[in-house]
Design a protein around this motif. Sequence first.
Motif, short mmCIF file in Angstrom:
data_model
loop_
_atom_site.label_atom_id
_atom_site.label_comp_id
_atom_site.label_asym_id
_atom_site.label_seq_id
_atom_site.Cartn_x
_atom_site.Cartn_y
_atom_site.Cartn_z
N ASP A 42 0.85 -1.19 0.00
CA ASP A 42 0.00 0.00 0.00
C ASP A 42 0.88 1.24 0.00
N THR A 43 0.79 2.05 -1.05
CA THR A 43 1.65 3.23 -1.15
C THR A 43 0.96 4.49 -0.64
N GLY A 44 -0.28 4.37 -0.21
CA GLY A 44 -1.01 5.57 0.20
C GLY A 44 -1.73 6.24 -0.95
N TYR A 97 3.15 -3.54 -7.37
CA TYR A 97 3.01 -4.79 -8.10
C TYR A 97 3.75 -5.92 -7.38
N PRO A 127 10.66 1.07 -6.09
CA PRO A 127 9.44 0.27 -6.00
C PRO A 127 8.70 0.30 -7.34
N LYS A 128 7.88 -0.70 -7.55
CA LYS A 128 7.18 -0.83 -8.83
C LYS A 128 5.68 -0.68 -8.60
N PRO A 129 5.17 0.53 -8.71
CA PRO A 129 3.72 0.70 -8.55
C PRO A 129 2.97 -0.10 -9.61
N ALA A 130 1.85 -0.66 -9.20
CA ALA A 130 1.00 -1.38 -10.15
C ALA A 130 0.25 -0.37 -11.00
N ARG A 131 0.21 -0.62 -12.30
CA ARG A 131 -0.64 0.23 -13.12
C ARG A 131 -2.09 -0.05 -12.74
N TYR A 149 -3.75 -3.54 -12.97
CA TYR A 149 -3.31 -4.47 -11.93
C TYR A 149 -3.86 -4.06 -10.56
N ARG A 196 -9.99 0.61 0.82
CA ARG A 196 -9.09 1.76 0.71
C ARG A 196 -8.51 1.85 -0.70
N TYR A 256 -8.54 4.79 -3.63
CA TYR A 256 -7.40 5.32 -4.39
C TYR A 256 -7.77 5.46 -5.87
N THR A 297 7.32 4.93 -1.32
CA THR A 297 6.00 4.74 -1.92
C THR A 297 6.02 4.89 -3.43
N PRO A 357 -1.45 3.56 5.39
CA PRO A 357 -0.07 4.02 5.54
C PRO A 357 -0.05 5.53 5.78
N PRO A 401 1.93 8.62 4.79
CA PRO A 401 2.98 9.31 4.03
C PRO A 401 3.56 10.46 4.84
N ALA A 441 8.21 6.75 -9.46
CA ALA A 441 8.70 5.46 -9.93
C ALA A 441 7.78 4.99 -11.06
N SER A 442 8.36 4.41 -12.10
CA SER A 442 7.56 3.97 -13.24
C SER A 442 6.75 2.74 -12.86
N HIS A 443 5.53 2.67 -13.36
CA HIS A 443 4.70 1.51 -13.04
C HIS A 443 5.02 0.37 -13.99
N ASN A 444 4.42 -0.77 -13.70
CA ASN A 444 4.72 -1.96 -14.51
C ASN A 444 3.90 -1.96 -15.78
#
Lengths: 402, 402
Positions: free
Chosen positions: A337-339, A344, A356-360, A363, A389, A393, B338, B356, B358, B399-402
């Motif tokens: 959870d990035t807030g 991903y 870190p690799k945020p999920a698009r 996903y 939550r 987002y 994050t 979370p 931030p 950060a770039s997403h997947n």
Amino acid sequence: TPRRSLLEDGSGQTADWQVSGSGSRVGRVVDTFRADKVLRYRANECSVSSKTGSGGGGVQLTIPSSVGQDQLTLSMDWFLQHNTSLSVTYAVKDKKPHTFHVHYLPSDTLLWTRGTRSIYYGVGLSYGWRRFTRNLLVDLQKGVAAMGHVPRTLRKISRSRVQVLSLQLCGEGRLDNLTLATAEHLQHFYAAADWLTRHQDHTGGWPITVPRTIVKDILQLASGWYSAMAQGQAISLLVRAAHHSGDLTYLHAAARATHLYTVNSTQGGVRAYFPGGYAWYEEYPTTPSLFVLNGFIYSLIGLYDLKETSTGPVSAKASELFNTGMTSLKTLVPLFDTGWGSLYDLRHFTTSRVPPKPARWDYHTTHITQLLLLSALDPDPVLRDTAERWTEYLHGKRASHN
Amino acid sequence: TPRRSLLEDGSGQTADWQVSGSGSRVGRVVDTFRADKVLRYRANECSVSSKTGSGGGGVQLTIPSSVGQDQLTLSMDWFLQHNTSLSVTYAVKDKKPHTFHVHYLPSDTLLWTRGTRSIYYGVGLSYGWRRFTRNLLVDLQKGVAAMGHVPRTLRKISRSRVQVLSLQLCGEGRLDNLTLATAEHLQHFYAAADWLTRHQDHTGGWPITVPRTIVKDILQLASGWYSAMAQGQAISLLVRAAHHSGDLTYLHAAARATHLYTVNSTQGGVRAYFPGGYAWYEEYPTTPSLFVLNGFIYSLIGLYDLKETSTGPVSAKASELFNTGMTSLKTLVPLFDTGWGSLYDLRHFTTSRVPPKPARWDYHTTHITQLLLLSALDPDPVLRDTAERWTEYLHGKRASHN
């Protein structure tokens, strides 16, 4: 209910095949193996490798106008003999109509293309009768995607732009029950289940032959790796095949598929451990571990399906693996959870060397759907709270800062 | 270099005190304890508790125009006797000039206010000579912030808006070396170091009497808790006091301050463990743990300072605690990333029940500064890489997403 048009069954329903070229012919004969009348064809002079890819001569059938444009699933019983092939000719709406040909022929090569019109699928080298079912739209889309130079407007082809114009048979063979339908889910379902039972190896797994690089020089998988997600989705399919068919072969295959959940990824299996001893079934069993969230949940759903549909030691083992995994999930899901969205995987934690690799968002949506599904199976509020939550987002809400 | 104006030392430098009211007087006398001439004052009729708060009568000094407006640090040697007080009268620029009075008087109550003009600081109940040093701007700002009803324009008072108009002495006492300066860092420094040595308890800690609620009903601290951040910052100060003064009392206090790093937060100490056995020194030693990042790093900096400035077992113990903590930091700092900023803590992981948290941008900036500092002490690339990535987040990169 799918709509089906039976085009040819060698007896009650016969199609209007156009025969051209010397030696080409069709006829209806009793096939002794099937104990039924079938269509026998021969078209030695036609070729699917001609420059245009459209084939010349042979045995051709124009799709009757009574067949709906959405009946894009072809199925038939097919007896493959020497040098035979089936070709499908499509018209795709574009600025001007574009013609494609998809050719199915005996080969172990899955897919190849030629030019901007011709797509080839190898259907394996086993001769004799087989059930043959293809989604003609998917085969067209995948083929076009595999082509080098195709106009942008053809890169994504929606169903409404596609019309199947004709079928062409080449070489020698027989067919029966040729049908075009809006769907043949059950046939695809059993085709997949049977493929899985045939191709399961001694570990109970389905090795993946494609090497995979997650992060160059850091997270890589050589050909022959197993995926907990593949195992889980195979289990989910196999237990349904067992349930629907009553054939325990499928259930036994599903049970065998759990073995790799107990083998660490460092030993060729799919199990990783988060610090503190939390087991995680890896979609990509890299070393260091990757902890992909969605693949892990698919692996858990497979275990759930198996424990619910089996008994005795098989169910007990699946339960244990499921419960262990659920404990890990409920403990660790907050770390995704990035807030403002979800991650991903946890590559940034395990390597310390990459962001870190945020999920698009698709996903992220998958994560939400999966958590909601699990929250129906497990009352722990972390599942539902997290899903809710993460849904917020999606609508732009962010966790408040300190 | 600070600029200083000596206003009164009882001998070479005497100020123009205005005496009013019957019985009020000032005089210069030799103080036997100090073996020096000092100012003796008596102003029995003045009162700091009058309705206006401005005091009436007494012994008053208008600040000479030769004193710069930025000389807002007052210091003196002060002999407190019966019912004595020092009052400072300020003019603060606003739509119309606003007058404030800050009164320093013997009391164990730290701070209270009355109306919109009067601020009171208790300076403790110990009588006799003491070194008295106050930042008059900070005391004004804190006092105004503690007031109930103050116009918005007075909520934040910058230095340039403040002028100290006069000082007033009440009751009986003596003073020497009354000075207004732009800064008295060393005096504040030793005042703090001495306070720490006096108030350190048997655990080597400085208990915090304010109860603290991080998350209602989940993460709370009752009065008397210790903070690893407080311990670390105290150590950093004390080793500097030892180094500057040569007085090992400060170093011994610093050494004692490490004890609580070895006591788990569940046992009243400050040490928590992340799964996998990673020790973390807690700014807020809640149960479950909180894992505040910036406070942890301050606690590590204290250990670093101690290990570098001590020898033998003290240095060895500080080194061990520092190295253990650095391993935890380097392993876990990615979990605060994050992909667009940093987290303040790991409350969402330890409770599974809250989102979370931030870090707001000033804490995020603190994280970056701290990591850059540590990266100068430890070559592990995770420290510098993280600091650099987090700096990019400040500029809007994600950060770039997947």
